[in-house]
Design an enzyme around this catalytic site. Sequence first.
Site, PDB file in Angstrom:
ATOM      1  N   HIS A 109      42.363  36.891  43.904  1.00 56.77           N
ATOM      2  CA  HIS A 109      41.929  35.733  44.697  1.00 56.77           C
ATOM      3  C   HIS A 109      40.477  35.471  44.321  1.00 56.77           C
ATOM      4  O   HIS A 109      39.730  36.420  44.049  1.00 56.77           O
ATOM      5  CB  HIS A 109      41.906  36.016  46.199  1.00 56.77           C
ATOM      6  CG  HIS A 109      43.207  36.351  46.832  1.00 56.77           C
ATOM      7  ND1 HIS A 109      43.767  37.593  46.773  1.00 56.77           N
ATOM      8  CD2 HIS A 109      44.048  35.603  47.591  1.00 56.77           C
ATOM      9  CE1 HIS A 109      44.898  37.604  47.461  1.00 56.77           C
ATOM     10  NE2 HIS A 109      45.096  36.406  47.971  1.00 56.77           N
ATOM     11  N   ASP A 112      38.179  37.803  46.078  1.00 53.47           N
ATOM     12  CA  ASP A 112      38.210  39.233  45.698  1.00 53.47           C
ATOM     13  C   ASP A 112      37.165  39.491  44.629  1.00 53.47           C
ATOM     14  O   ASP A 112      36.530  40.532  44.595  1.00 53.47           O
ATOM     15  CB  ASP A 112      39.539  39.644  45.039  1.00 53.47           C
ATOM     16  CG  ASP A 112      40.754  39.265  45.827  1.00 53.47           C
ATOM     17  OD1 ASP A 112      40.633  39.099  47.048  1.00 53.47           O
ATOM     18  OD2 ASP A 112      41.830  39.144  45.208  1.00 53.47           O
TER      19      ASP A 112
HETATM   20  C1  XUL Z   1      49.965  38.113  51.895  1.00 51.43           C
HETATM   21  C2  XUL Z   1      50.185  38.131  50.442  1.00 51.43           C
HETATM   22  C3  XUL Z   1      49.057  37.633  49.605  1.00 51.43           C
HETATM   23  C4  XUL Z   1      49.482  36.791  48.458  1.00 51.43           C
HETATM   24  C5  XUL Z   1      48.345  36.163  47.696  1.00 51.43           C
HETATM   25  O1  XUL Z   1      51.005  38.609  52.631  1.00 51.43           O
HETATM   26  O2  XUL Z   1      51.200  38.574  49.962  1.00 51.43           O
HETATM   27  O3  XUL Z   1      48.335  38.740  49.167  1.00 51.43           O
HETATM   28  O4  XUL Z   1      50.218  37.541  47.547  1.00 51.43           O
HETATM   29  O5  XUL Z   1      47.519  35.420  48.515  1.00 51.43           O
END
Ligand code: XUL
Length: 447
Positions: A109, A112
Amino acid sequence: MADYYTGKKEYFPKIKKIKYAGAKSGNPLAFKYYDAEKKVGKKKMKDHLRFAVAYWHSFCADGADPFGAPTHPHPWIADARNPMEAAEHKMDAAFEFISKLGAEFYCFHDRDMSPEGETPAESIKNLETLAARAKKCQKAAGVKLLWGTSNLFTHPRFMNGAATNPEFSVVALAASQVKAAIDATIELGGQGFTFWGGREGYMSLLNTDLKREKDHLARFLSMARDYGRKQGWKGAFYIEPKPMEPAKHQYDYDTETVIGFLRHYGLDKDFRLNIEANHAELAGHDFFHELETAASEGLLGSVDANRGEPRNGWDTDQFPNNYYETALAMYAILKGGGFSTGGLNFDAKIRRNSVDGEDLFIAHIGGMDAFAAGLEIAQRIITDGVIPGFVKKRYVSFNAGDGAKFEKGELSFETLAGLGSAYGRAGLTSGKQEYLENVLNRYLLGL
Ligand code: XUL
Ligand code: CO
């Protein structure tokens, strides 16, 4: 100094490159089934499985839960003087880890990798700076980006949603964040871009205009898609279904719901699904069901590999270890033609009390072995042909004659009804479920 990271310090000094040692090995820091170069069917294991490490769980999560303080103090943050320096150290640790593990990909992300700034412009600048650095680390470590994504759920401004927020200004802020994350993903050669809408849903229908919010979500996704394509990016956009948590109800509830949404809004040419095992369980489905549902529509894109705890119904994001589940998952993936842009991303975290430096390695090794074994079992199912052959035979009455005409739409309903009166004792054919389950168990044990 090792050559796979750009920092001055080694963060996992006791761990060497993880190797394949075979099923009889008792070494916790070696693969038992994952043998990257081994051919299974027409491809090498590594090319079937395309493992990715999740930046957020592995290098950001610190073991804190709603009831307790962090239990995983990160050495790469402890010695940093400011958030940007901490992000650099974290990046070094990440690429050292991924490289030693031997995973080919990672996922991240925006938040992150790069800290939120004082203003949206500063946040974008931070991401640009750190993405440029990540590009060098990728090259040095021989690691690729499977997909990038935007965190549109942590900041308080998203408490009422991002693309579905009732305030237009928040929708626009979400767009500025997503645009920068798409730019970073393109810069890093990312093969996909994921949307998981943790807050794209509602907490109460008493304050929600459902139709408007869903239209806004579709408009936002279409605009993001158009932006990415305008940059010449050919990667895949993914939607990751999840029924709830943190919202009471998420619009991307499950695979079937997302497929309907994509088709309704004309997004199914650019978007595919990123299916997570634990989310399938929260939606009341099994992992196999969700994968098969997407694959049967040609919309299976990528996978978040983890598992839940079936008895408590939370998103526990544990590392996968159930070979029955990974075998069926790989069967659905192979039947669907395998991964192109996608792969198996470990959206999983070690437990709060797994505090040894080696535990993150051991967790990933177990997950990679579980999918490698699953792949071998799935290949046995296909090569042996008993199960797929049974399914084929089950529908044989549609291959010719009136059945084939029915499939092609060449029968009127009156003709169909007329034919029905001639088949008095039809339908009493065994589905052979127990037999097929017994056959599957033989493959599971390698017999
Ligand atoms: C949340 C989830 C996230 C997504 C990416 O449950 O799975 O980590 O994979 O935002
Ligand atoms: Co996920």
